[in-house]
Design an enzyme around this catalytic site. Sequence first.
Site, PDB file in Angstrom:
ATOM      1  N   LYS A  48       0.449  -1.136  -0.333  1.00 33.92           N
ATOM      2  CA  LYS A  48       0.466  -0.440   0.266  1.00 33.92           C
ATOM      3  C   LYS A  48       1.212   1.256  -0.102  1.00 33.92           C
ATOM      4  O   LYS A  48       0.381   2.154  -1.145  1.00 33.92           O
ATOM      5  CB  LYS A  48      -0.836  -0.175   0.947  1.00 33.92           C
ATOM      6  CG  LYS A  48      -1.920  -0.828   0.956  1.00 33.92           C
ATOM      7  CD  LYS A  48      -2.552  -1.464   2.048  1.00 33.92           C
ATOM      8  CE  LYS A  48      -3.708  -2.431   2.142  1.00 33.92           C
ATOM      9  NZ  LYS A  48      -4.991  -3.047   3.455  1.00 33.92           N
ATOM     10  N   GLN A  92      -4.618  -1.438   9.367  1.00 36.66           N
ATOM     11  CA  GLN A  92      -4.589  -2.451   8.434  1.00 36.66           C
ATOM     12  C   GLN A  92      -5.438  -3.869   9.406  1.00 36.66           C
ATOM     13  O   GLN A  92      -4.619  -4.153  10.916  1.00 36.66           O
ATOM     14  CB  GLN A  92      -3.357  -2.621   8.751  1.00 36.66           C
ATOM     15  CG  GLN A  92      -3.311  -4.686   8.083  1.00 36.66           C
ATOM     16  CD  GLN A  92      -3.038  -3.945   6.368  1.00 36.66           C
ATOM     17  OE1 GLN A  92      -3.669  -3.348   5.641  1.00 36.66           O
ATOM     18  NE2 GLN A  92      -4.447  -5.574   6.121  1.00 36.66           N
ATOM     19  N   ASP A 115     -11.245   3.437   4.175  1.00 33.65           N
ATOM     20  CA  ASP A 115     -11.623   2.198   3.579  1.00 33.65           C
ATOM     21  C   ASP A 115     -13.369   1.985   3.875  1.00 33.65           C
ATOM     22  O   ASP A 115     -13.676   0.479   2.659  1.00 33.65           O
ATOM     23  CB  ASP A 115     -10.927   1.122   5.551  1.00 33.65           C
ATOM     24  CG  ASP A 115     -10.187   0.624   4.746  1.00 33.65           C
ATOM     25  OD1 ASP A 115      -9.576  -0.339   3.775  1.00 33.65           O
ATOM     26  OD2 ASP A 115      -9.216   0.146   5.874  1.00 33.65           O
TER      27      ASP A 115
END
Length: 278
Positions: A48, A92, A115
């Site tokens: 990422k 995460q 997200d």
Amino acid sequence: MKIIDGKALALKLRAELKEKIDRSAVKPGLAVVIVGNDPASQIYVRNKIKACGEVGIRSYSYELPASATQKELETLLDSLAVDPSVDGILLQLPLPKSLDAESATAHIPFEKDVDGFSAKNLGLLTLHKERVVACTPLGIMKLLEHEGVTLAGKRAVVLGRSETVGKPMAMLLLNADATVTVCHSKTVGLKEICQSADVLISAVGKAKFVTEDMVKEGAIVIDVGMNRDENGKLCGDVDFEAVKDKTSLITPVPGGVGPMTITMLMYNTYLTKGVKRD
Ligand code: NAP
């Protein structure tokens, strides 16, 4: 049968995004928070951050030890929430078992939720007023769109009902006027349900879960799974070699859904910057 090249589309979309970011005066900033040393999560985070560099997004990496307390994690998230140089915050998952992901996620303000996991972003998706949508389902919608798939009236079956993949996926398909069935570990008659699918999306996390006899002739099969086969090789949920010739379109693993997920994270980070300024 056509194998969908997720990598090619992901690269194309990233190049387009880079152009947009290059043109903007202030670059978006993404804070990536990882707790503990799960090897898979560390690889995802590295990828990422690398992708951020490629498209011109500033990235800030925060690593907490597995022994970090809920308070320490939430204090960090609170500080990022008010940091003006941070447009998006990515926590995460999964977190170490000692930590509560739901409580931690609530410390990411909706404006910085890249997200799409916040209650507000999920609610907007349910209301068909999508704002920031979970990266993997969003990437799948882009793949289907790119292949010219019309979803209206199609029977779509989603295997898996996680908050991060299955549920938002089902909602996006429903919003696109597909007739959607969501299956999970308690579903009875799974094979027959799958056989009715014009579009079958598997997000279960078990190698060779989707077998040839579950797939309708000419179906579109999207494989979200990321598993290891008996030789330790990366594979999806679908028994690819056995299933592929029955399909009209199928995603491979690797090279299908995965590259799109990170690209959508970049896209969402870009979006959060714009949304915040509105
Ligand atoms: P998850 O939270 O573990 O959810 C798995 C889902 O599968 C659950 O809803 C579970 O049902 C269902 N399930 C388990 N056994 C089943 C069975 N026998 N029949 C029908 N449904 C069954 O997993 P996830 O986070 O959604 O991820 C799923 C897979 O996608 C994993 O392999 C993950 O690594 C992969 N993934 C890939 C990407 C990517 O970018 N390519 C992104 C995210 C995830 P219950 O709810 O009843 O337990």
